[in-house]
Design an enzyme around this catalytic site. Sequence first.
Site, short mmCIF file in Angstrom:
data_model
loop_
_atom_site.label_atom_id
_atom_site.label_comp_id
_atom_site.label_asym_id
_atom_site.label_seq_id
_atom_site.Cartn_x
_atom_site.Cartn_y
_atom_site.Cartn_z
N ASP A 38 0.86 -1.19 0.00
CA ASP A 38 0.00 0.00 0.00
C ASP A 38 0.89 1.23 0.00
O ASP A 38 2.02 1.19 0.48
CB ASP A 38 -0.93 0.02 1.23
N ASP A 59 3.96 3.23 -3.99
CA ASP A 59 2.92 3.89 -4.76
C ASP A 59 2.97 3.34 -6.18
O ASP A 59 3.97 3.50 -6.88
CB ASP A 59 3.16 5.41 -4.76
N ASN A 79 -5.46 -5.23 -6.75
CA ASN A 79 -6.63 -4.60 -6.14
C ASN A 79 -6.54 -3.08 -6.03
O ASN A 79 -7.56 -2.40 -6.08
CB ASN A 79 -6.83 -5.22 -4.74
N TYR A 144 -11.78 5.31 -15.04
CA TYR A 144 -12.03 4.08 -14.26
C TYR A 144 -12.54 2.97 -15.18
O TYR A 144 -12.06 1.84 -15.15
CB TYR A 144 -13.05 4.41 -13.17
N LYS A 148 -10.47 -0.42 -16.06
CA LYS A 148 -11.02 -1.72 -15.66
C LYS A 148 -11.29 -2.61 -16.88
O LYS A 148 -11.07 -3.82 -16.82
CB LYS A 148 -12.30 -1.54 -14.83
P1 NAD Z 1 -10.32 1.73 -0.77
O1 NAD Z 1 -10.17 3.15 -1.17
O2 NAD Z 1 -11.16 1.39 0.40
O3 NAD Z 1 -8.89 1.06 -0.58
C1 NAD Z 1 -7.92 1.15 -1.59
C2 NAD Z 1 -6.54 0.93 -1.03
O4 NAD Z 1 -5.62 1.03 -2.13
C3 NAD Z 1 -6.14 2.00 -0.01
O5 NAD Z 1 -5.51 1.40 1.10
C4 NAD Z 1 -5.17 2.89 -0.80
O6 NAD Z 1 -4.17 3.49 0.02
C5 NAD Z 1 -4.56 1.90 -1.78
N1 NAD Z 1 -4.05 2.56 -2.98
C6 NAD Z 1 -4.74 3.42 -3.78
N2 NAD Z 1 -3.92 3.87 -4.74
C7 NAD Z 1 -2.71 3.29 -4.55
C8 NAD Z 1 -1.46 3.40 -5.21
N3 NAD Z 1 -1.27 4.23 -6.23
N4 NAD Z 1 -0.44 2.64 -4.77
C9 NAD Z 1 -0.59 1.82 -3.70
N5 NAD Z 1 -1.74 1.73 -3.01
C10 NAD Z 1 -2.79 2.45 -3.43
O7 NAD Z 1 -10.87 1.00 -2.10
P2 NAD Z 1 -11.76 -0.32 -2.29
O8 NAD Z 1 -13.18 0.09 -2.39
O9 NAD Z 1 -11.35 -1.36 -1.32
O10 NAD Z 1 -11.32 -0.73 -3.76
C11 NAD Z 1 -10.34 -1.69 -4.02
C12 NAD Z 1 -10.43 -2.11 -5.48
O11 NAD Z 1 -11.73 -2.62 -5.74
C13 NAD Z 1 -10.21 -0.96 -6.46
O12 NAD Z 1 -9.47 -1.41 -7.58
C14 NAD Z 1 -11.61 -0.62 -6.89
O13 NAD Z 1 -11.64 -0.07 -8.18
C15 NAD Z 1 -12.28 -1.97 -6.85
N6 NAD Z 1 -13.72 -1.90 -6.72
C16 NAD Z 1 -14.30 -1.26 -5.67
C17 NAD Z 1 -15.67 -1.20 -5.60
C18 NAD Z 1 -16.38 -0.48 -4.49
O14 NAD Z 1 -17.59 -0.26 -4.62
N7 NAD Z 1 -15.72 -0.11 -3.40
C19 NAD Z 1 -16.47 -1.79 -6.60
C20 NAD Z 1 -15.84 -2.45 -7.64
C21 NAD Z 1 -14.47 -2.51 -7.69
#
Ligand code: NAD
Length: 249
Positions: A38, A59, A79, A144, A148
Amino acid sequence: MGNELSGRTALVTGAGAGIGRACALKLASLGAAVVAVDRDKEAAEKVAAETGGLAVVADLAESAFVTKFPAEVDIVVNNAGFQHVAPIEEFPPETFATMLKVMLEAPFLIAGHVLPGMYARGWGRFVNITSVHGLRGSPFKSAYTAAKHGLEGLSKVIALEGAPHGVTSACVSPGYVRTELVERQIADQARAHGIPESQVLTDVMLGPEAIKRLIEPEEVADLAAYLCGPSGSFITGVTLTVDGGWTAR
Ligand code: NAD
């Protein structure tokens, strides 16, 4: 289930929160040694401590981030991601580029880094957390949706190249999950759609879903773990939706 991932190392990007954290905890509960990646140092270290794993602060938008990763990895959960909601004509090009870097280019670079080891050991699993937006578009989500859809394509190619070497790759495609990523976009969605914030959940987010609730991160993690376990060994090159019926429409 039980200790079925014992002896496997699982690298999870964006492991500090939400779906990534749930995946890290689930895979660890099945015996995997977790590498929690992360950009948020405190969050990565917390999950590493919770799972007895290793924290890697990186990052995914930065060049050469992948050199911080161990090469001996058996499972990759791609993820990490973030959202930006704006009409195309107002969408900052640099944000578009960063989103593609983090959500599409990074998984490609990670695959290049770990595949030789997986091929040598004859086993590997890629779980790519895409989204309904890997299969459908939504207004104001150009980057996005593009990223995706791209990850869906990359996953198929990893599946085809990896198959002779015991490597599978599949996408898990959720609808809206109860995480901070969703909380953070409510105000932007309200502005972009011209509706009150109180209507965003019902009208925009759950509008196309047949089952009207948010998914919990643990439900997504359960599916990711299934793909990594023995029952997942023939599931490759596909997308498993957990979207409450969104894509049935
Ligand atoms: P979140 O924001 O709760 O957590 C994301 C994590 O990724 C955070 O800890 C953040 O610090 C880390 N992160 C973000 N950018 C980063 C980078 N450049 N380098 C390293 N770490 C990084 O998000 P989430 O809702 O758990 O989403 C996780 C994945 O699931 C994403 O790819 C998102 O597109 C996908 N997703 C989420 C949803 C939703 O509704 N929450 C739906 C479909 C898909």
